[in-house]
Structures are given as structure tokens and as C-alpha cells.
Design a protein around this motif. Structure first.
Motif, PDB file in Angstrom:
ATOM      1  N   MET A   1     -41.739 -28.428  31.620  1.00 21.54           N
ATOM      2  CA  MET A   1     -40.529 -29.188  31.950  1.00 21.54           C
ATOM      3  C   MET A   1     -39.942 -29.739  30.650  1.00 21.54           C
ATOM      4  SD  MET A   1     -40.222 -32.404  34.595  1.00 21.54           S
ATOM      5  CE  MET A   1     -40.253 -31.350  36.033  1.00 21.54           C
ATOM      6  N   ARG A   5     -35.071 -33.239  31.007  1.00 19.92           N
ATOM      7  CA  ARG A   5     -35.333 -33.195  32.453  1.00 19.92           C
ATOM      8  C   ARG A   5     -36.460 -34.175  32.788  1.00 19.92           C
ATOM      9  NH1 ARG A   5     -36.018 -28.096  36.392  1.00 19.92           N
ATOM     10  NH2 ARG A   5     -36.101 -29.378  38.251  1.00 19.92           N
ATOM     11  N   ASN A   6     -37.441 -34.270  31.879  1.00 17.52           N
ATOM     12  CA  ASN A   6     -38.576 -35.157  32.084  1.00 17.52           C
ATOM     13  C   ASN A   6     -38.112 -36.616  32.069  1.00 17.52           C
ATOM     14  OD1 ASN A   6     -41.439 -35.417  32.403  1.00 17.52           O
ATOM     15  ND2 ASN A   6     -41.483 -36.262  30.329  1.00 17.52           N
ATOM     16  N   LEU A   9     -36.461 -37.390  35.269  1.00 16.54           N
ATOM     17  CA  LEU A   9     -37.461 -37.543  36.338  1.00 16.54           C
ATOM     18  C   LEU A   9     -38.061 -38.945  36.318  1.00 16.54           C
ATOM     19  CD1 LEU A   9     -39.590 -36.323  38.444  1.00 16.54           C
ATOM     20  CD2 LEU A   9     -41.017 -35.923  36.421  1.00 16.54           C
TER      21      LEU A   9
ATOM     22  N   SER B  35     -45.636 -22.606  36.289  1.00 17.74           N
ATOM     23  CA  SER B  35     -45.457 -24.042  36.003  1.00 17.74           C
ATOM     24  C   SER B  35     -45.301 -24.345  34.519  1.00 17.74           C
ATOM     25  CB  SER B  35     -46.661 -24.823  36.535  1.00 17.74           C
ATOM     26  OG  SER B  35     -47.838 -24.428  35.836  1.00 17.74           O
ATOM     27  N   SER B  55     -44.788 -36.052  35.506  1.00 11.82           N
ATOM     28  CA  SER B  55     -44.026 -34.871  35.061  1.00 11.82           C
ATOM     29  C   SER B  55     -44.832 -33.590  35.298  1.00 11.82           C
ATOM     30  CB  SER B  55     -43.618 -34.995  33.591  1.00 11.82           C
ATOM     31  OG  SER B  55     -44.670 -35.442  32.806  1.00 11.82           O
ATOM     32  N   ALA B  59     -43.765 -30.524  37.806  1.00 17.77           N
ATOM     33  CA  ALA B  59     -43.755 -29.113  37.372  1.00 17.77           C
ATOM     34  C   ALA B  59     -44.582 -28.255  38.333  1.00 17.77           C
ATOM     35  CB  ALA B  59     -44.316 -29.000  35.952  1.00 17.77           C
TER      36      ALA B  59
END
Lengths: 76, 76
Positions: A1, A5-6, A9, B35, B55, B59
Motif C-alpha cells: 500500500m 494511501r496509507n 487510511l 497483497s 495498513s 492490504a
């Protein structure tokens, strides 16, 4: 990720936690007391500055008297 | 959350992940590929040896095409 984006989140997780905490009528201090976490931790988590672990998530769920899975019910 | 309870939590999380992965018909290698996690990470997580972060959880949820909250639906 990827990083951005992390970050997104973690911010969403923090905002969801704050919403759930407030829906339970708890202050950050009260959540700290019930969960065993420090005020700093709760504040950092709600601001999306911490990549929270499962055990912290479980402790928060127990303190909020919610299933831990509820803490992840937001648009990831 | 005390240590033994934490260890128990992580083992249950790992077992639940393995159950979900197998229900999707994926090998650990396939989950790694989807992933972006390493095979070591997946193996360690399924054995309950790692305190996975949000996170990583997100994923894995994306790779399994499941809501991340499903990964926490077990008896904590």
C-alpha cells in the motif's frame, strides 16, 4: 500500500474512532482510562498519526464495548 | 491488554486469516503476490507471531477482496 494511501487510511481510521468514541459519550481521557492506553496514544491515533496494531485495536474495542471489527467499518 | 491475552489474540487473528485465505482458495504465495506482503510476513501473521498493523490489515483485506473488518470477526 503506497504512502499517501496509507496516510489516508490512518486518518479515516482516526476519524472513525473519534466518531465512535463520541457516540459513546466518552472523552479521550475516559477512553484512556478504560483502554489502558495513554492520552497521547489516543490523540495520535485519532489524528491518524499512528499505524495502530491489532492488540491496540482490540483494547479500544473492549473499552468502547464494541466489536473490534466495528473500528474498521469505514470506506477504506 | 496483558501479554498472554495479547498472544492469544494474535494466534486467533492468524488462524482466522488462514481460514479466510483458504476459503478464497489462495495459497500463501498467491496472497503475498496480491497483497504486496512477503511470504515471511504472511507466515508470521498466520502463526500469530506478529502484531499486525491497520495498513497491513487493509492490504490483506483488499487482496482477499473482503472488508478489512472481516479479518477481525472472531471471538476476541
Amino acid at each position: 500500500m503506497n504512502n499517501s494511501r496509507n496516510t489516508d487510511l490512518l486518518k479515516k481510521f482516526g476519524a472513525n474512532l473519534k466518531r465512535l468514541r463520541e457516540s459513546k459519550g466518552l472523552s479521550q481521557e475516559e477512553l484512556c482510562f478504560k483502554s489502558g492506553l495513554s492520552k497521547n496514544q489516543i490523540g495520535n491515533i485519532e489524528r491518524g498519526e499512528v499505524n495502530t496494531t491489532i492488540s491496540t485495536l482490540a483494547a479500544i474495542g473492549l473499552a468502547l464495548e464494541l466489536p473490534a471489527s466495528d473500528l474498521l467499518k469505514f470506506d477504506i
